[in-house]
Scaffold this active site. Structure first.
Site, PDB file in Angstrom:
ATOM      1  N   CYS A   1      18.470   2.000 -48.163  1.00 54.06           N
ATOM      2  CA  CYS A   1      19.247   0.936 -47.530  1.00 54.06           C
ATOM      3  C   CYS A   1      20.723   1.177 -47.824  1.00 54.06           C
ATOM      4  O   CYS A   1      21.067   1.797 -48.825  1.00 54.06           O
ATOM      5  CB  CYS A   1      18.831  -0.426 -48.064  1.00 54.06           C
ATOM      6  SG  CYS A   1      19.533  -1.811 -47.127  1.00 54.06           S
TER       7      CYS A   1
ATOM      8  N   CYS B   1      23.044  -1.384 -48.145  1.00 56.94           N
ATOM      9  CA  CYS B   1      23.782  -2.574 -48.591  1.00 56.94           C
ATOM     10  C   CYS B   1      24.393  -2.449 -49.981  1.00 56.94           C
ATOM     11  O   CYS B   1      25.400  -3.091 -50.271  1.00 56.94           O
ATOM     12  CB  CYS B   1      22.933  -3.835 -48.485  1.00 56.94           C
ATOM     13  SG  CYS B   1      21.560  -3.899 -49.638  1.00 56.94           S
TER      14      CYS B   1
ATOM     15  N   CYS C   1      23.762  -4.128 -44.342  1.00 54.55           N
ATOM     16  CA  CYS C   1      22.826  -3.006 -44.423  1.00 54.55           C
ATOM     17  C   CYS C   1      23.079  -1.925 -43.374  1.00 54.55           C
ATOM     18  O   CYS C   1      22.118  -1.389 -42.804  1.00 54.55           O
ATOM     19  CB  CYS C   1      21.401  -3.530 -44.307  1.00 54.55           C
ATOM     20  SG  CYS C   1      20.961  -4.691 -45.618  1.00 54.55           S
TER      21      CYS C   1
ATOM     22  N   LYS D   1      10.033  -8.024 -43.641  1.00 56.58           N
ATOM     23  CA  LYS D   1      10.970  -8.498 -44.650  1.00 56.58           C
ATOM     24  C   LYS D   1      11.698  -9.711 -44.102  1.00 56.58           C
ATOM     25  O   LYS D   1      12.371  -9.637 -43.075  1.00 56.58           O
ATOM     26  CB  LYS D   1      11.965  -7.395 -44.990  1.00 56.58           C
ATOM     27  CG  LYS D   1      12.984  -7.824 -46.030  1.00 56.58           C
ATOM     28  CD  LYS D   1      13.884  -6.664 -46.410  1.00 56.58           C
ATOM     29  CE  LYS D   1      14.883  -7.086 -47.450  1.00 56.58           C
ATOM     30  NZ  LYS D   1      15.768  -5.968 -47.824  1.00 56.58           N
TER      31      LYS D   1
ATOM     32  N   ARG E   1      20.813  -9.823 -55.557  1.00 58.65           N
ATOM     33  CA  ARG E   1      22.153  -9.512 -55.035  1.00 58.65           C
ATOM     34  C   ARG E   1      23.167  -9.483 -56.156  1.00 58.65           C
ATOM     35  O   ARG E   1      24.158  -8.759 -56.078  1.00 58.65           O
ATOM     36  CB  ARG E   1      22.500 -10.467 -53.898  1.00 58.65           C
ATOM     37  CG  ARG E   1      21.570 -10.173 -52.715  1.00 58.65           C
ATOM     38  CD  ARG E   1      21.822 -11.022 -51.504  1.00 58.65           C
ATOM     39  NE  ARG E   1      20.790 -10.744 -50.497  1.00 58.65           N
ATOM     40  CZ  ARG E   1      20.636 -11.411 -49.380  1.00 58.65           C
ATOM     41  NH1 ARG E   1      21.461 -12.416 -49.116  1.00 58.65           N
ATOM     42  NH2 ARG E   1      19.707 -11.096 -48.515  1.00 58.65           N
TER      43      ARG E   1
ATOM     44  N   ARG F   1      22.005 -12.083 -43.618  1.00 58.70           N
ATOM     45  CA  ARG F   1      21.208 -11.007 -43.041  1.00 58.70           C
ATOM     46  C   ARG F   1      20.211 -11.498 -41.987  1.00 58.70           C
ATOM     47  O   ARG F   1      19.280 -10.794 -41.628  1.00 58.70           O
ATOM     48  CB  ARG F   1      20.451 -10.279 -44.149  1.00 58.70           C
ATOM     49  CG  ARG F   1      21.330  -9.687 -45.236  1.00 58.70           C
ATOM     50  CD  ARG F   1      20.598  -8.535 -45.921  1.00 58.70           C
ATOM     51  NE  ARG F   1      20.970  -8.337 -47.310  1.00 58.70           N
ATOM     52  CZ  ARG F   1      22.131  -7.859 -47.737  1.00 58.70           C
ATOM     53  NH1 ARG F   1      23.078  -7.532 -46.861  1.00 58.70           N
ATOM     54  NH2 ARG F   1      22.355  -7.694 -49.021  1.00 58.70           N
TER      55      ARG F   1
ATOM     56  N   GLU G   1       6.132  -6.398 -35.970  1.00 58.27           N
ATOM     57  CA  GLU G   1       6.912  -5.525 -36.862  1.00 58.27           C
ATOM     58  C   GLU G   1       6.017  -4.473 -37.514  1.00 58.27           C
ATOM     59  O   GLU G   1       6.377  -3.298 -37.592  1.00 58.27           O
ATOM     60  CB  GLU G   1       7.609  -6.361 -37.937  1.00 58.27           C
ATOM     61  CG  GLU G   1       8.807  -7.152 -37.434  1.00 58.27           C
ATOM     62  CD  GLU G   1       9.993  -6.268 -37.030  1.00 58.27           C
ATOM     63  OE1 GLU G   1      10.015  -5.070 -37.390  1.00 58.27           O
ATOM     64  OE2 GLU G   1      10.893  -6.769 -36.344  1.00 58.27           O
TER      65      GLU G   1
ATOM     66  N   LYS H   1       7.569  -8.829 -47.853  1.00 58.94           N
ATOM     67  CA  LYS H   1       8.552  -9.246 -48.836  1.00 58.94           C
ATOM     68  C   LYS H   1       9.278 -10.508 -48.380  1.00 58.94           C
ATOM     69  O   LYS H   1       9.694 -10.548 -47.225  1.00 58.94           O
ATOM     70  CB  LYS H   1       9.547  -8.099 -48.999  1.00 58.94           C
ATOM     71  CG  LYS H   1      10.634  -8.343 -49.978  1.00 58.94           C
ATOM     72  CD  LYS H   1      11.559  -7.168 -49.943  1.00 58.94           C
ATOM     73  CE  LYS H   1      12.795  -7.562 -50.713  1.00 58.94           C
ATOM     74  NZ  LYS H   1      13.855  -6.625 -50.564  1.00 58.94           N
TER      75      LYS H   1
ATOM     76  N   SER I   1      13.111 -10.837 -56.808  1.00 59.77           N
ATOM     77  CA  SER I   1      13.921 -11.326 -57.935  1.00 59.77           C
ATOM     78  C   SER I   1      13.825 -12.834 -58.140  1.00 59.77           C
ATOM     79  O   SER I   1      13.730 -13.310 -59.269  1.00 59.77           O
ATOM     80  CB  SER I   1      15.369 -10.909 -57.725  1.00 59.77           C
ATOM     81  OG  SER I   1      15.853 -11.370 -56.479  1.00 59.77           O
TER      82      SER I   1
ATOM     83  N   TYR J   1       9.008  -7.096 -61.056  1.00 58.53           N
ATOM     84  CA  TYR J   1       9.821  -6.906 -62.256  1.00 58.53           C
ATOM     85  C   TYR J   1       8.993  -7.149 -63.517  1.00 58.53           C
ATOM     86  O   TYR J   1       9.453  -6.859 -64.618  1.00 58.53           O
ATOM     87  CB  TYR J   1      11.042  -7.842 -62.207  1.00 58.53           C
ATOM     88  CG  TYR J   1      11.898  -7.554 -60.989  1.00 58.53           C
ATOM     89  CD1 TYR J   1      12.803  -6.492 -60.995  1.00 58.53           C
ATOM     90  CD2 TYR J   1      11.751  -8.286 -59.815  1.00 58.53           C
ATOM     91  CE1 TYR J   1      13.548  -6.194 -59.867  1.00 58.53           C
ATOM     92  CE2 TYR J   1      12.483  -8.003 -58.680  1.00 58.53           C
ATOM     93  CZ  TYR J   1      13.381  -6.947 -58.715  1.00 58.53           C
ATOM     94  OH  TYR J   1      14.104  -6.642 -57.586  1.00 58.53           O
TER      95      TYR J   1
HETATM   96  C1  PBG Z   1      17.973  -4.328 -49.725  1.00 63.90           C
HETATM   97  C2  PBG Z   1      17.014  -4.961 -50.647  1.00 63.90           C
HETATM   98  C3  PBG Z   1      17.018  -6.276 -51.111  1.00 63.90           C
HETATM   99  C4  PBG Z   1      15.924  -6.391 -51.972  1.00 63.90           C
HETATM  100  C5  PBG Z   1      15.289  -5.146 -52.014  1.00 63.90           C
HETATM  101  N1  PBG Z   1      15.970  -4.289 -51.161  1.00 63.90           N
HETATM  102  C6  PBG Z   1      17.982  -7.371 -50.926  1.00 63.90           C
HETATM  103  C7  PBG Z   1      18.292  -7.937 -49.628  1.00 63.90           C
HETATM  104  O1  PBG Z   1      17.683  -7.687 -48.605  1.00 63.90           O
HETATM  105  O2  PBG Z   1      19.255  -8.701 -49.634  1.00 63.90           O
HETATM  106  C8  PBG Z   1      15.539  -7.634 -52.711  1.00 63.90           C
HETATM  107  C9  PBG Z   1      14.683  -7.456 -53.880  1.00 63.90           C
HETATM  108  C10 PBG Z   1      14.610  -8.627 -54.770  1.00 63.90           C
HETATM  109  O3  PBG Z   1      15.095  -9.729 -54.476  1.00 63.90           O
HETATM  110  O4  PBG Z   1      14.011  -8.457 -55.837  1.00 63.90           O
HETATM  111  N2  PBG Z   1      18.389  -3.065 -50.195  1.00 63.90           N
END
Ligand code: PBG
Length: 322
Positions: free
Chosen positions: A122, A124, A132, A197, A207, A219, A235, A250, A276, A315
């Site tokens: 990605c 970003c 992104c 996603k 972030r 996004r 998708e 996700k 996260s 995690y």
């Molecule tokens: C984008 C990406 C994100 C996460 C994994 N890959 C963030 C987003 O889309 O803003 C989020 C993972 C998480 O929250 O643990 N590279």
């Protein structure tokens, strides 16, 4: 007295009996640990992530020691995210052969050859605007971004990544990455697509962890609307048609229905990303003494497997090893 009724308790009387009839199991091999490697840190240092207690940004040397400590524990693997020293409009450090993720993949594969290493593909974390891909005004230019993703995936494969995982939700990225890998001698490198996603508030702590908050807007123009389920089928189908080897949903917990739907509809290995914000919620409640962390973590992970996924990016993977 010929009263017949169902006696479910017969099979719950002892832990041995419960183990005998258990439908879902959780194994370290199901779990992938996300790790952040930070080029702005001195190589041997780490920096705690405040909103994700127990998680760190790792310096380039420190991360090697961390991954060595997982060796032999049966972990499913790791997925790497990079924080570069320099960011620019196109995120060029994301696909530099000498970039932080590329160097780290090579070093990990050298130090711990058996560790399965995935990379997040990605832009970003590498763009100065935090979106992104390549911007066209306020929007991300889909087709111009595909070329950046191709370069990124190929550079990761070249460095030794076992799996590349595109996470940006641009249209056509799986087809583009597959073609680029095939053209450069990496026909054997699988793609784990973040196929479904959602534009989720649960990414908040990430972030901060990855320094990837968009400098304007959000996004929602490329990630999915949390209100949609059938769209997830389109998708996933599109990514399969384009050559995805594995699929991901996700976040995890708020989207168990989507995981179940995909697992019943497709035969591809299916993953969930316990993101996260899910981690932060469990940690915060546990730290306040409001929840029993072990139980609630195992229960959450089991729910994802029960819904139908084969593996989980979480995690909690490293704590599960301990
Ligand atoms: C984008 C990406 C994100 C996460 C994994 N890959 C963030 C987003 O889309 O803003 C989020 C993972 C998480 O929250 O643990 N590279």
């Amino acid at each position: 007295m010929d009263l017949y009724f169902h006696r479910g308790r017969r099979l719950r009387r002892s832990s041995a009996m419960r183990a005998l009839v258990r439908e879902t199991t959780l194994d370290a091999g199901d779990l992938i640990q996300p790790l952040f490697v930070d080029e702005t840190l001195p190589p041997k240092e780490t920096k705690a992530i405040a909103s994700m207690p127990g998680q760190f940004r790792w310096g380039e040397k420190a991360i090697i020691e961390e991954v060595k400590s997982y060796d032999g524990g049966g972990l499913g693997g790791i997925i790497l995210f990079g924080i570069p020293k320099r960011k620019d409009a196109l995120g060029t450090q994301g696909f530099a052969d000498t970039g932080i993720v590329q160097r780290t993949v090579a070093a990990i594969k050298q130090a711990v050859p058996n560790m399965l290493v995935m990379t997040d593909v990605c832009c970003c974390e590498y763009t100065d605007h935090g979106h992104c891909g390549k911007l066209d005004g306020e929007h991300v230019d889909n087709d111009a971004t595909l070329e950046l993703l191709q370069k990124t995936a190929v550079s990761h494969a070249k460095a030794g990544a076992d799996v590349v995982a595109p996470s940006d939700m641009m249209d056509g990225r799986v087809a583009a990455i597959r073609a680029a890998l095939d053209d450069t001698g990496f026909a054997q490198t699988p793609i784990l697509s973040y196929a479904v996603k959602y534009a989720s508030g649960f990414y908040g702590p990430f972030r901060e962890a990855a320094d990837s908050t968009p400098s304007f807007g959000d996004r929602a123009g490329y990630q999915m609307d949390p209100a949609n389920a059938r769209e997830a089928m389109r998708e996933a189908q599109a990514d399969i048609d384009e050559g995805a080897d594995m699929l991901m949903v996700k976040p995890g917990l708020p989207y168990l229905d989507i995981i179940r739907m995909l697992s019943e509809s497709f035969a591809h290995p299916l993953f969930a990303y316990q993101v996260s914000g899910e981690y932060a919620m469990l940690k915060a409640a546990a730290q306040n003494g409001w929840l029993d962390e072990n139980r609630t973590v195992v229960e959450s992970l089991l729910s994802l497997k029960r819904a139908g996924c084969d593996g989980i990016l979480t995690y909690y993977a490293k704590e599960f090893l301990e």
